[in-house]
Design an enzyme around this catalytic site. Structure first.
Site, mmCIF file in Angstrom:
data_model
loop_
_atom_site.group_PDB
_atom_site.id
_atom_site.type_symbol
_atom_site.label_atom_id
_atom_site.label_comp_id
_atom_site.label_asym_id
_atom_site.label_seq_id
_atom_site.Cartn_x
_atom_site.Cartn_y
_atom_site.Cartn_z
ATOM 1 N N ARG A 187 67.451 -33.259 28.423
ATOM 2 C CA ARG A 187 68.755 -33.124 29.080
ATOM 3 C C ARG A 187 69.526 -34.409 28.829
ATOM 4 O O ARG A 187 68.968 -35.506 28.914
ATOM 5 C CB ARG A 187 68.609 -32.839 30.595
ATOM 6 C CG ARG A 187 68.023 -31.442 30.869
ATOM 7 C CD ARG A 187 68.115 -31.066 32.344
ATOM 8 N NE ARG A 187 69.503 -30.823 32.739
ATOM 9 C CZ ARG A 187 69.896 -30.756 34.017
ATOM 10 N NH1 ARG A 187 69.025 -30.923 34.998
ATOM 11 N NH2 ARG A 187 71.165 -30.521 34.312
ATOM 12 N N ASP A 213 73.829 -38.988 38.531
ATOM 13 C CA ASP A 213 72.939 -38.788 37.388
ATOM 14 C C ASP A 213 73.012 -39.965 36.426
ATOM 15 O O ASP A 213 72.076 -40.227 35.674
ATOM 16 C CB ASP A 213 73.278 -37.487 36.665
ATOM 17 C CG ASP A 213 72.984 -36.307 37.564
ATOM 18 O OD1 ASP A 213 73.858 -35.954 38.376
ATOM 19 O OD2 ASP A 213 71.865 -35.771 37.496
#
Lengths: 368, 368
Positions: free
Chosen positions: B95, B249
């Site tokens: 990711r 994130d």
């Protein structure tokens, strides 16, 4: 506008039998296309409260037909003026936020209240409902014409590339009778060969964007992309939105815009990124009696089950845990300072009391 | 934290058989509670890509265990250093947005690369993964302690009334190993008897808010209300939010905060209404190598089916028309100017390069 190539309005009196009112049932769209019949006042009221019909202009017109249906079914059990007043007051409570409902009912009431014969009153109610319907079509058509140059101007600045317009909820022809409010300029641009692309906010919790706006645009062949409501800010930060175009359920005389919950967040993002944020609305959505959108517009709180469950193709699923507390506010208010302009049937104006009253000098008097 | 009264971490090595890694499967929560077993590198990679595990700190730790599993299954078909490098590079592509993944893999790689014996390397990988896991727990615990006074301060200003905290997505213990990032101060406040109430953004399209955050809070007995993502601005306009608290994130060394798509919209609303917007993050989420969040952080675009279909209790339904174009961006960037402060394991600092580097003076050097 068209569904599978056939022209429709969202509401109409049955040809040959005006006592039957038909509406497009917006509850199962885009997965099922149904037409619903309204024969009584209660049918009309329920169609509004359950959102068989929705959108500020459309609920106003439906309310007007609802008063007609009430008179059609008048039973002589109370004096006609009392009955008329009760029905009008009752209808106005159906949904609190969109001013069009009260606006239409007030017009009907003023038009009928001095009439004494029930048959004549019923006929006059029908004719007024038809008149309001056609007025809304004219308004939306004019909004389209006035909004078109805004899109043309952006198109000239990026030749060969589509004008990217972000919209929230459904302010298309399904929210109105024909053309729509926010989508009217988009349809006009598309018909004029201007390349447009619409970012369609999903619009939780009822998904009017992904269900109705997407359906409408798909049916008319306008390019679009559905996005979650969270996405618009990111797109604007990256230059992927040229203009935001939304409708309104009630706009104050000072230009504060009440619209579907989440509109305010898009207005903030547009402002932060220099993207013009326009609101398209017929004057029937302007509440000339109030000045402060945040304190004076009642915000509807709807059933929590609209958030708890999602209906789609394949049924209905629960998306929150069991016994989960949920809040479901229907609308929010975008302060006038964030609005680049209001696109009305009389032209475009700034979202200020001065400019709005310049465009509609007699409205305040007419309404009170 | 607890599930049905039993204490859990989100990831752990099987007691008595360290070769088996277990994770809480977050895909069916809150409707089903499953534990998934990871036995191979591919299992770990798939758990991250399919979001069996998600949340920046947790995917970092899972990646670390994944390298351990890769070494456990080393087949001697290529030289060990080549294999290690390939596995690490491969894992880092799983990711793109959360920096914790690359951070954890880089730490593991640096720790192992000079080791020549596969058995020793495997053991060292396991121990490092365990160390990273416990470091994340310590970080989250410290974030909770540092954030607690912010909530206490608001509580003192409104005695007897709950502190209303809005959060987006899930930055709770399910996104981490224990405690969580954004929710750690909330849990600490709750445990300290401070009345708190959390507005939980649904967080479309994957509904981590209504599914995971709601589940977490319900399990720990913290009062909360789920709201559609569109709602936060309205609540802030009406004084119903005292503080916004989210995770991250990836945060740049200058304080730009990348987090779940839609975070930026809440930050704008908080700023517009004078509501403090705090970001809670361990230093493993800070990318000291970059300065501009908008241009330097890759934003993951995920499968459109995540928007097209919604899964819940009762199955899966399609919520957009057939053949509907959809975009699905995973994250957005909130510029540092909108951030009131960063709550880290070392304390709270302003979202500026100066304050961040004061708190973490050696980080840039360590990472490069």
């Amino acid at each position: 506008m068209n569904i599978n190539g056939q022209h429709f309005h969202t509401i109409w009196a049955e040809a040959g039998n005006y006592n039957i009112i038909r509406v497009i049932d917006q509850q199962k769209l885009p997965f099922e296309f149904n037409i619903k019949t309204l024969k009584t006042f209660s049918d009309a009221k329920e169609a509004i409260s359950k959102m068989t019909v929705r959108g500020a202009p459309l609920i106003g017109v439906t309310a007007a037909y609802g008063i007609f249906l009430a008179l059609l079914n008048y039973q002589n059990d109370k004096p006609l003026p009392v009955y008329l007043k009760e029905m009008c007051d009752d209808m106005k409570t159906t949904r609190p936020t969109a001013v069009n409902l009260a606006y239409a009912v007030d017009i009907i009431y003023r038009h009928l209240k001095n009439e004494t014969d029930v048959k004549r009153m019923t006929n006059r109610a029908f004719n007024k409902a038809e008149e309001l319907k056609h007025l809304e079509i004219d308004y939306c058509n004019a909004i389209g014409e006035h909004g078109l140059p805004l899109i043309e101007q952006i198109a000239r600045q990026k030749p060969g590339k589509p004008v990217n317009i972000l919209t929230h909820c459904n302010a298309g022809w399904l929210a109105s009778i024909d053309w729509g409010t926010a989508l009217a300029p988009v349809y006009k641009a598309h018909l004029n060969g201007i390349p447009v692309h619409v970012w369609v906010d999903e619009t939780r919790p009822r998904n009017q964007g992904s269900r109705l706006t997407a359906f409408e645009l798909q049916q008319q062949g306008v390019p679009f992309t559905v996005i979650p409501d969270n996405t618009g800010g990111h797109l604007m930060q990256h230059g992927k939105v040229d203009m935001v175009l939304v409708g309104s359920d009630r706009t104050t005389r000072t230009g504060d815009v009440c619209n579907k919950i989440g509109t305010y967040l898009k207005a903030l993002a547009a402002f932060d990124n220099g993207v013009p944020f326009y609101v398209a609305l017929p004057s029937s959505s302007i509440d000339f009696s109030i000045a402060n959108g945040l304190t004076e517009i009642p915000i509807e709180e709807r059933n929590f089950e609209e958030v708890q469950f999602i209906e789609g193709k394949g049924g209905k699923v629960q998306v929150t845990p069991d016994d989960c507390p949920i809040a479901n506010y229907g609308f929010d208010v975008t302060p006038a300072r964030l609005v680049a302009g209001l696109i009305t049937e009389r032209g475009i104006c700034e979202a200020t009391e001065k400019e709005i009253s310049n465009l509609f000098p007699n409205e305040k008097r007419r309404l009170h």
